[in-house]
Design an enzyme around this catalytic site. Structure first.
Site, mmCIF file in Angstrom:
data_model
loop_
_atom_site.group_PDB
_atom_site.id
_atom_site.type_symbol
_atom_site.label_atom_id
_atom_site.label_comp_id
_atom_site.label_asym_id
_atom_site.label_seq_id
_atom_site.Cartn_x
_atom_site.Cartn_y
_atom_site.Cartn_z
ATOM 1 N N ARG A 220 3.563 -23.925 14.675
ATOM 2 C CA ARG A 220 3.764 -24.489 13.472
ATOM 3 C C ARG A 220 3.875 -23.948 12.057
ATOM 4 N NH1 ARG A 220 -1.589 -25.008 14.808
ATOM 5 N NH2 ARG A 220 -1.539 -27.173 15.433
ATOM 6 N N ILE A 222 5.791 -21.591 9.371
ATOM 7 C CA ILE A 222 6.516 -20.497 9.351
ATOM 8 C C ILE A 222 7.035 -20.161 10.674
ATOM 9 C CG2 ILE A 222 7.092 -18.168 8.708
ATOM 10 C CD1 ILE A 222 5.249 -18.577 5.998
ATOM 11 N N TYR A 364 -7.341 -9.491 4.224
ATOM 12 C CA TYR A 364 -5.737 -10.052 4.644
ATOM 13 C C TYR A 364 -4.858 -8.903 3.944
ATOM 14 C CZ TYR A 364 -1.776 -13.192 4.782
ATOM 15 O OH TYR A 364 -0.469 -13.558 5.054
#
Length: 458
Positions: A220, A222, A364
């Site tokens: 799904r 990108i 992240y």
């Protein structure tokens, strides 16, 4: 020109009452961007090439082969599709004056969704200080100009390593990318062409014809957009995602007429399984796109080990392990040399968080900064096989994930870039497709931001 649906605010202020109201109140007026469609022309309107070097003249001649209306002198008040400023022989900051004033005189004639591209050479500590200062000055000029342009126009730069000509394959490939709608959401950025490697495609509308590509995290968002774009450009696809996303993955595989591989990329044997699948189904592997990634946001004071470790495992450790397998495999790293068709290509999805940081995303940001470091260190390892590795760092992209952000926060995030809007998954995909092509064979170790020139970082 082909256009994707803009956010509701952008649609509202683009015409009629909304446009007039925004202008009166001084509100942001983002333009509907010109995005790529294979059937559309590369650029509409004349292209002005500014510069007095032999490289500028050679480049202008090459552009004529693309059937562009190339001008060396501007016609006042005639709209321009693009301005290309060639400074490949720049050696002193005093040499800026004449070409920059020439560009400045034509900026008002740049059409909506126009392009400004500089072509220069990178500064380095080994250069004589006057030369280095001149070359680095282009950085400030380009990034500032990008913030001055309006109506969806962008400014980007190409840096040619010493010895690389303005008409080298990848020099022209980078220029074609920046002129096209593929770079709609790329603004204020530079690409370095490090060598004269690469090959021009037989068909610019199918630059990946015959290639076999793997895309991770493809079920799904990108990842799905990347798979569809690579398939449109001629590649045969292996799409990968976790078993829990199997139904969505199968749907994407069907759309791109590829094969699906349900796989946890953190598995120790993930690289070997990817290679085995590609060998069995296609007998080759040319392109690997590391798109799979997760977020587990939390302020560091509240971060538990599980959140930290899972993000590092998926976002960077898995890529390192898979790349080791790729580099050791003749299927990927030994099927061609010297930039010829089939040279291996790796493109990793990083993030602007890995460049500028982001509150609540230390895990992240660490993983995405790690991706950037990995790309730069892996580039020399792929060079003997004519291979390349690059990273794409998206900014605010309109996805299902960002749609869940509270409205006010989402609106602010959309406007914090020079283009004053969010990007689309297709914007990331178009950039990856270019970097995966043979026309980018001289571009390696780069990190290209697809962020509309965020007002943070570079």
């Amino acid at each position: 020109m082909a256009q994707l649906k803009a956010d509701k605010y952008t649609q509202f202020v683009s015409a009629g009452f909304g446009k007039d109201l925004a202008k009166k109140l001084g509100l942001p007026q983002p333009a509907i961007l010109r995005r790529f469609a294979p059937e559309e022309p590369l650029i509409t309107g004349p292209v002005l090439v500014v510069g007095s070097s032999s490289g500028a003249e050679a480049l202008a001649s090459s552009l004529l082969e693309w059937n562009l209306d190339v001008r060396r002198v501007a016609t006042p008040k005639q709209k321009l599709g693009a301005i290309i400023l060639v400074l490949d022989e720049l050696s002193d900051p005093r040499e800026f004056s004449e070409p920059i004033r020439t560009v400045g005189a034509s900026l008002r004639d740049l059409a909506a969704n126009g392009r400004l591209v500089t072509v220069s050479r990178p500064a380095s500590a080994e250069l004589e200080p006057t030369v280095a200062s001149a070359r680095n000055g282009v950085d400030g000029i380009l990034r500032s100009l990008a913030k001055e342009l309006r109506a969806g126009s962008t400014a980007n730069g190409i840096l040619l390593a010493d010895g690389v000509s303005t008409t080298a394959v990848s020099s022209l490939g980078a220029l074609r990318y920046f002129l096209s709608g593929r770079s709609a959401f790329v603004d204020g950025q530079f690409l370095t062409v490090g060598s004269d490697s690469g090959a021009q495609p037989a068909d610019w509308t199918r630059p990946l014809e015959g290639k076999v590509a793997v895309v991770t995290g493809a079920a799904r968002g990108i990842g799905a957009a990347i798979a569809k774009t690579l398939a449109r450009d001629g590649a045969r696809l292996v799409v990968i995602d976790v078993p829990a996303a199997g139904d969505h993955l199968a749907a994407v595989a069907n759309q791109v007429k590829g094969t699906a591989l349900q796989l946890d990329i953190t598995a120790e044997d993930a690289g070997q399984r990817i290679l085995a699948h590609a060998a069995e189904r296609y007998g080759r592997l040319d392109i690997v796109v590391h798109n799979a990634g997760i977020t587990r946001d939390k302020l560091l004071a509240n971060m538990d080990q599980g959140r930290w470790d899972s993000v590092i495992a998926v976002n960077i450790s898995a890529q390192l392990r898979i790349n080791q397998a790729l580099l050791a495999s003749e299927l990927f790293n030994g099927n061609s040399v010297n930039g010829s068709s089939g040279a291996p290509r790796i493109v990793s999805v990083a993030s602007t968080s890995g460049i500028a940081g982001n509150r609540g995303q230390t895990n992240y940001a660490a993983s995405k900064a790690g991706v950037i470091g990995m790309v730069r260190a892996t580039a020399p390892l792929l060079a003997p096989a004519g291979g390349t590795i690059n990273a794409v760092a998206p900014g605010f992209i309109e996805t299902d994930m960002t749609a869940k952000i509270p409205f006010a926060t989402r609106e602010v995030a959309r406007r914090l870039n020079s283009l004053q809007q969010g990007g689309r998954p297709e914007d990331v995909a178009e950039t990856i497709a270019f970097l995966a092509s043979d026309s980018a064979g001289g571009i390696s170790g780069n990190v290209l931001r697809v962020c509309g020139q965020n007002l943070v970082g570079q």
